[in-house]
Design an enzyme around this catalytic site. Structure first.
Site, PDB file in Angstrom:
ATOM      1  N   LYS A 103     -16.524  -9.696  -9.804  1.00  0.00           N
ATOM      2  CA  LYS A 103     -15.766 -10.074 -10.986  1.00  0.00           C
ATOM      3  C   LYS A 103     -16.742 -10.207 -12.140  1.00  0.00           C
ATOM      4  O   LYS A 103     -17.919 -10.504 -11.937  1.00  0.00           O
ATOM      5  CB  LYS A 103     -15.085 -11.426 -10.745  1.00  0.00           C
ATOM      6  CG  LYS A 103     -13.829 -11.633 -11.543  1.00  0.00           C
ATOM      7  CD  LYS A 103     -12.609 -11.206 -10.760  1.00  0.00           C
ATOM      8  CE  LYS A 103     -11.351 -11.434 -11.572  1.00  0.00           C
ATOM      9  NZ  LYS A 103     -10.150 -11.264 -10.769  1.00  0.00           N
ATOM     10  N   GLY A 127       2.210 -14.958 -19.425  1.00  0.00           N
ATOM     11  CA  GLY A 127       1.426 -13.850 -19.963  1.00  0.00           C
ATOM     12  C   GLY A 127       1.733 -12.578 -19.190  1.00  0.00           C
ATOM     13  O   GLY A 127       2.884 -12.334 -18.802  1.00  0.00           O
TER      14      GLY A 127
HETATM   15  N1  PHE Z   1      -7.739  -9.140 -12.206  1.00  0.00           N
HETATM   16  C1  PHE Z   1      -6.703  -8.884 -11.266  1.00  0.00           C
HETATM   17  C2  PHE Z   1      -6.998  -9.561  -9.938  1.00  0.00           C
HETATM   18  O1  PHE Z   1      -7.767 -10.451  -9.838  1.00  0.00           O
HETATM   19  C3  PHE Z   1      -6.438  -7.415 -11.109  1.00  0.00           C
HETATM   20  C4  PHE Z   1      -7.604  -6.567 -10.740  1.00  0.00           C
HETATM   21  C5  PHE Z   1      -7.965  -6.391  -9.445  1.00  0.00           C
HETATM   22  C6  PHE Z   1      -8.340  -5.924 -11.698  1.00  0.00           C
HETATM   23  C7  PHE Z   1      -9.014  -5.559  -9.089  1.00  0.00           C
HETATM   24  C8  PHE Z   1      -9.402  -5.115 -11.343  1.00  0.00           C
HETATM   25  C9  PHE Z   1      -9.711  -4.930 -10.052  1.00  0.00           C
HETATM   26  O2  PHE Z   1      -6.431  -9.248  -8.927  1.00  0.00           O
END
Ligand code: PHE
Length: 363
Positions: free
Chosen positions: A78, A182
């Site tokens: 992330k 959102g």
């Molecule tokens: N941010 C979202 C999540 O946590 C969607 C996401 C997943 C975005 C994987 C990018 C990659 O699930």
């Protein structure tokens, strides 16, 4: 920050301070057993960089569990972009370009997509400098906003939870409180209203609730009243850490099923919910719809139909977890973690058996 990283069980962290925009960038790579690290990019102002790092570390761990829960070949990662001062649109875009350069320099260690505070248009900008950028607008070949996909998965998981607790999958006539309307909360609230649920909505930005409430006939709950408002299902779709000792003591619901990442302040808060007789559907399972969409449509090249079917399978996964947790008389979180750990352990064992150069490194 050093302490946070030392206490973390992930693989690596990249920290960059961007002096031009006075912004911090964090890329947290938690576990790449299943494949390259893939997870969204959060764009948010924090009180201090330490909080942004903490968010990135925990969100990355959540992604590891999420990919394992849906058995897709990606690792947990992330990123967080944390400006310390307001930026105008041009400054923001320039910052996103430099973030893209940072990603490019990582050479495929981590791929990004949409998360709280970022949009498909942002991904177009980042994608001008980096590969492995998902969730661009459709005209740029991306799969767009994952929000509706996440909502679809939450809806599926919520039905499984309703079936488990109330004996009927349909939320019709149930009171459902959606916190945060959102990218995910709004489409979820619309679906629930269409189901005939009594929908209540709340948002830290009041402007977001007015039009939606009128559109779907929902009641508006003030942000400070969310935790003690009686409801059947509470769906947290805003920020993380909202389930803690203080809020859990107030909750007047039977089920917690929502899209926010890291809903629990601490894992032990799952046991507090369990002790209060509130069924908690683990966030990283129920909110996997967006991840499934990004990965399956853009990397694995599935059709929309295949992706939709996979997202809807969240219902079966949740049902199975809830059943096992019920027979063990424990919070579903433990069963969900065990499931993901099992997938990871099997993959690690398989890797040990195969020579590294023949290993399929996804994507
Ligand atoms: N941010 C979202 C999540 O946590 C969607 C996401 C997943 C975005 C994987 C990018 C990659 O699930």
């Amino acid at each position: 920050m050093e302490e946070l990283i030392r206490d973390w069980d992930g693989e690596s962290v990249v920290i960059r301070y961007d002096a031009t925009a006075r912004a911090w960038m964090f890329v947290a790579v938690h576990d790449r057993t299943l494949g390259m690290a893939l997870g969204g990019c959060r764009f948010k102002k924090y009180t201090e960089p330490r909080e942004a790092l903490r968010d990135a570390l925990r969100l990355a761990q959540g992604m590891t569990y999420k990919w394992a829960a849906v058995e897709l070949p990606f690792g947990g990662g992330k990123s967080v972009i944390a400006p310390t001062h307001p930026l105008d649109a041009a400054q923001r875009d320039a910052l996103l370009l430099r973030f893209g350069e940072l990603l490019h320099s990582l050479g495929g260690l981590y791929g990004t997509g949409i998360d709280l505070g970022t949009t498909p248009a942002d991904m177009n900008v980042i994608g001008r400098r980096a590969e492995w950028v998902f969730g661009r607008t459709r005209d740029q070949g991306g799969s767009g906003d994952p929000g509706p996909w996440t909502a679809e998965g939450v809806h599926a998981g919520l039905r499984a939870a309703c079936e488990h607790v109330f004996g009927a999958a349909s939320p019709a006539r149930l009171a459902v409180l959606v916190q945060g309307v959102g990218g995910v909360g709004a489409p979820l609230a619309r679906r629930l209203a269409a189901d005939g649920a009594r929908v209540m909505i709340s948002d830290a930005l009041p402007a977001r609730t007015t039009a939606l409430a009128a559109e779907i006939g929902a009641d508006i709950v003030k942000p400070e009243a969310v935790y003690n408002t009686p409801c059947d299902v509470f769906a947290p779709c805003a920020i993380g850490g909202i389930l803690n000792q203080r809020s859990i003591a107030k909750l007047q619901c039977r089920v917690v099923a929502g899209s926010a990442n890291n809903q629990l302040e601490h894992d032990s808060d799952a046991d507090l919910l369990h002790a209060r007789g509130i069924l908690y559907v683990p966030d990283f399972v129920i909110n996997a719809g967006g991840a499934i969409a990004h990965a399956s449509l853009e990397v694995l090249r599935w059709t929309e139909r295949e992706a939709t079917a996979r997202v809807r399978r969240i219902r079966d996964t949740v049902a199975d977890i809830l059943e096992k947790a019920a027979s063990a008389a424990e919070s579903p979180l433990h069963e969900a973690i065990r499931r993901s750990e099992r997938v990871l352990a099997n993959a690690r064992a398989a890797k040990r058996r195969e020579p590294a150069d023949e290993r399929a490194i996804a994507p």
